[in-house]
Design an enzyme around this catalytic site. Structure first.
Site, PDB file in Angstrom:
ATOM      1  N   ASP A   9      -6.337  -2.354  12.165  1.00  0.00           N
ATOM      2  CA  ASP A   9      -5.137  -1.286  12.103  1.00  0.00           C
ATOM      3  C   ASP A   9      -5.884  -1.991  10.176  1.00  0.00           C
ATOM      4  O   ASP A   9      -6.207  -2.741   9.612  1.00  0.00           O
ATOM      5  CB  ASP A   9      -3.878  -2.456  12.241  1.00  0.00           C
ATOM      6  CG  ASP A   9      -3.435  -0.858  12.233  1.00  0.00           C
ATOM      7  OD1 ASP A   9      -3.550   0.866  11.402  1.00  0.00           O
ATOM      8  OD2 ASP A   9      -1.852  -0.909  12.328  1.00  0.00           O
TER       9      ASP A   9
ATOM     10  N   ASP B 294      -4.136   5.804   7.769  1.00  0.00           N
ATOM     11  CA  ASP B 294      -3.469   7.372   8.330  1.00  0.00           C
ATOM     12  C   ASP B 294      -2.444   7.555   7.638  1.00  0.00           C
ATOM     13  O   ASP B 294      -2.279   6.389   7.545  1.00  0.00           O
ATOM     14  CB  ASP B 294      -3.677   6.800   9.381  1.00  0.00           C
ATOM     15  CG  ASP B 294      -2.943   6.335  10.064  1.00  0.00           C
ATOM     16  OD1 ASP B 294      -3.013   4.812  10.208  1.00  0.00           O
ATOM     17  OD2 ASP B 294      -2.411   6.370  10.907  1.00  0.00           O
TER      18      ASP B 294
ATOM     19  N   GLY C 198       3.105   6.742  14.421  1.00  0.00           N
ATOM     20  CA  GLY C 198       3.967   6.721  14.110  1.00  0.00           C
ATOM     21  C   GLY C 198       5.279   6.679  15.070  1.00  0.00           C
ATOM     22  O   GLY C 198       6.354   7.478  14.353  1.00  0.00           O
TER      23      GLY C 198
HETATM   24  N1  GUN Z   1       1.310   0.333  13.675  1.00  0.00           N
HETATM   25  C1  GUN Z   1       2.121   1.154  13.646  1.00  0.00           C
HETATM   26  N2  GUN Z   1       2.214   2.260  14.175  1.00  0.00           N
HETATM   27  C2  GUN Z   1       0.999   2.931  13.306  1.00  0.00           C
HETATM   28  C3  GUN Z   1       0.596   4.041  12.652  1.00  0.00           C
HETATM   29  O1  GUN Z   1       1.435   4.863  12.885  1.00  0.00           O
HETATM   30  N3  GUN Z   1      -0.476   3.660  12.262  1.00  0.00           N
HETATM   31  C4  GUN Z   1      -1.344   2.850  11.788  1.00  0.00           C
HETATM   32  N4  GUN Z   1      -2.943   2.467  11.168  1.00  0.00           N
HETATM   33  N5  GUN Z   1      -0.486   2.054  12.438  1.00  0.00           N
HETATM   34  C5  GUN Z   1       0.668   1.473  13.094  1.00  0.00           C
END
Ligand code: GUN
Length: 632
Positions: free
Chosen positions: A86, A121, A186
């Site tokens: 992430d 994002d 989100g």
């Molecule tokens: N982890 C939990 N929600 C999100 C999200 O909306 N975007 C990203 N990149 N990681 C997350």
């Protein structure tokens, strides 16, 4: 993606990454590279397919960053399987901003060898006002455009807050980019507040507008309570930090909920802690050790639920599992009701029939996608057959070929419609053996039938409940002939029954009176009726359908080269499909035609029309009979 098995929108699929294949549905446990109390190695026996870690934590921690850049991400984590990273979006949301931009974060993920990298994002919460959510959708899209093919597999998240049209727009925009993987973002605050019904809106509006050929991931959806719902709606992957987070609060995850360690009286037998600790011993462990042990328990609960869901997909019974899970919490029941409001969409992806029986539970079952599909047909049927109508309520219709009294004394002597009340709606009696009408196992809690919709359609003709009346006189029509025609109308579209089954067909029936095969007057087999009450067409049956369907429908157009093989009886592969009818229902018979529209074969579509168009790997249509194999 390669689809191994599907059940409506749910699928068991394989997705290739540089460090191996991920079989979905699955959960990627979140690994914090600073704290690896439970290693991915230890998780492997649970069925681990991959893990997710946060590249931003690695990037901003000098020792981790140096090691990752020098030895690679996989060495840093000590795992040789697929690793998704992430981007720091969530931290950016929690802390306001982070000290790196999108390009830097993506570049870093590529350099350390991430298998699936995520762009930075823009997170929108459910409370985000519309204008701001819209800006976040556009900005997220623009950031996706900053990546290039050398960046590897990139996850392009769908944002858009609680606004269905923005979710749709975000999905369409991300779909048009080079993103190969789509998380739905989100949603963490919704999961935390048990707002599963809003989540249903978000998942459906995202999923339906994304390519079916890419994995869909629910960001932060780590509690097993909701897994079955999400998978049923087409989510392939989850990530879970909850196994650790809950453990820190002495909370144990169960497939249907969560319990406090302080309040349970026994450990469940499936827990890896069962037999290793008494409850007292577990409670007396020092805090850190206790959290790690509870995290082990929580991981087990999570993977156990994934295994159960996969089993249900193999059985084609996920819908029933969702109906069952819906009762484990009122907010899930609310979500279930919301989901049923999308039945007209879900219906497009449901199979023609399933291996499992159809369970009628209660009023929720009256909103099921199958009810939606068959009710639509009943309306069409009545509109094209406006006359006096008998309705069989409750047990008055003894389903099946056994109901000869009605057939002999009424149906064949007068020109009327016969409807059976089923699942709170009405279906033509001719569909008595067709899935899911005959295959229903009912609680008996069907609501009282409401004739008003039927009356509206057939007015000025009458609707009456059948009370055992008999009629004198000659036989004026043939139930079995009408039956095969109505089944064909339901299976292949209104009006097709008369096209493929002429008045002079021969109908073979079994000793018990069940219809088996239909032959033309000169003895050529047109179709056989399966146990699920639908037809399997021969090439000749397909030929009759093909030459009468105007405009063309039920077609899968394949390359001329493929058509030659299909004419010999070989299956159709996705990669040779040039075009297809999007309304095709999964598991229904289809017409395989070459680029000039000539019928090459008849077979069974393995997936829905939309999926026929979008998948790239594997078998799309199993051919029953090709042109070269047929006498025709
Ligand atoms: N982890 C939990 N929600 C999100 C999200 O909306 N975007 C990203 N990149 N990681 C997350």
């Amino acid at each position: 993606m390669e689809i191994k098995e599907r059940d409506g929108l749910a699928r068991i699929a394989k997705f290739e990454t540089p460090h191996g294949t991920i079989e979905t549905p699955t959960v990627l446990p979140v690994i914090n590279p600073n704290i690896m109390d439970i290693t991915p190695e230890e998780m492997k026996p649970l069925g681990l397919q991959g893990i997710i870690t946060n590249s931003y934590i690695i990037l901003r921690t000098p020792q981790l960053r140096e090691r990752a850049l020098k030895d690679g991400l996989h060495a840093l984590i000590g795992y040789d399987g697929p690793i998704m990273t992430d981007s720091g979006t969530f931290q950016s949301y929690v802390y306001g901003s982070i000290e790196f931009n999108n390009r830097e974060v993506v570049e870093f993920q590529k350099r350390i060898g991430s298998d699936i990298s995520t762009i930075l994002d823009v997170f929108t919460t459910p409370g985000t006002p519309r204008s701001q959510a819209e800006k976040a959708v556009i900005e997220t899209y623009n950031r996706m455009l900053e990546v290039n093919d050398e960046d590897g597999i990139i996850a392009g998240p769908v944002q858009g807050g609680v606004y269905s049209d923005l979710r749709r727009r975000s999905a369409e925009l991300m779909n048009s980019t080079r993103a190969m993987y789509h998380p739905i973002g989100g949603v963490v605050p919704l999961l935390e507040t048990y707002d599963y019904s809003t989540l249903v809106d978000i998942i459906i509006n995202s999923k339906i507008n994304l390519s079916f050929n890419k994995p869909v991931h629910l960001f932060g959806g780590g509690h097993p309570m909701f897994f079955a719902f999400a998978v049923y709606l087409g989510v392939d992957l989850f990530d879970s930090a909850s196994y650790v987070k809950y453990a820190k609060d002495d909370r144990l995850i169960y497939p249907d909920g969560t319990r406090d360690l302080a309040r349970i009286t026994e450990l469940p037998q499936w827990s890896p802690l069962y037999g290793r600790y008494t409850l007292k011993e577990l409670r007396d462990l020092e805090k850190e050790k206790r959290s790690i042990e509870i995290a082990r328990h929580n991981l087990k609960a999570i993977f156990m639920e994934i295994a159960e869901i996969k089993e249900r997909i193999y059985e084609e019974g996920l819908a029933q599992y969702v109906a069952q899970k819906a009762r484990s919490h009122p907010s899930l029941l609310k979500a279930y009701w919301r989901m049923m409001s999308y039945s007209n969409i879900l219906e497009r992806y449901e199979d023609l029939s399933k291996k499992t029986a159809y369970f009628f539970y209660d009023s929720f079952s009256t909103k099921n996608p199958y009810v939606s599909r068959i009710s639509k047909f009943t309306d069409q049927y009545l509109s094209s057959s406006r006359k006096d109508t008998y309705v069989f309520t409750g047990k008055a219709w003894n389903p099946g070929y056994t109901n000869t009294d009605f057939v002999r004394n009424v149906y064949q002597k007068i020109d009327c419609n016969a409807l059976i009340s089923w699942s709170g709606t009405f279906v033509p009696a001719e569909l008595e053996n067709t899935y899911p009408v005959e295959q229903t196992v009912s609680s008996g809690f069907e609501p009282d039938p409401d004739f008003s919709a039927v009356k509206d359609i057939i007015s000025p003709f009458r609707v009456d409940v059948y009370k055992g009346e008999k009629f004198e006189g000659d036989q004026i029509r043939n139930f079995n002939l009408n039956k095969i025609r109505v089944i064909a109308d339901y299976q292949f579209g209104m009006g097709t029954g008369k096209m493929i089954f002429r008045d002079d067909v021969k109908i073979n029936v079994s000793k018990t009176g069940r219809i088996r095969g239909i032959l033309s007057r000169d003895g050529r087999l047109i179709a056989t009726l399966r146990n699920d009450g639908f037809f399997t067409l021969t090439y000749y049956g397909g030929y009759l359908l093909h030459s009468s369907l105007k405009p063309p429908r039920l077609r899968v157009v394949v390359s001329n080269e493929s058509a030659e093989y299909n004419a010999k009886g070989y299956s159709v592969f996705f990669k040779f499909i040039k075009d297809t009818d999007e309304t095709i229902i999964a598991k229904n018979d289809v017409l395989v035609v070459d680029e000039d529209g000539n019928l090459a074969a008849v077979g069974k579509a393995m997936v829905s029309g939309r999926e026929l168009r979008e998948y790239g790997e594997g078998i799309a249509v199993r051919v029953h009979e090709g042109r070269d194999q047929s006498e025709k």
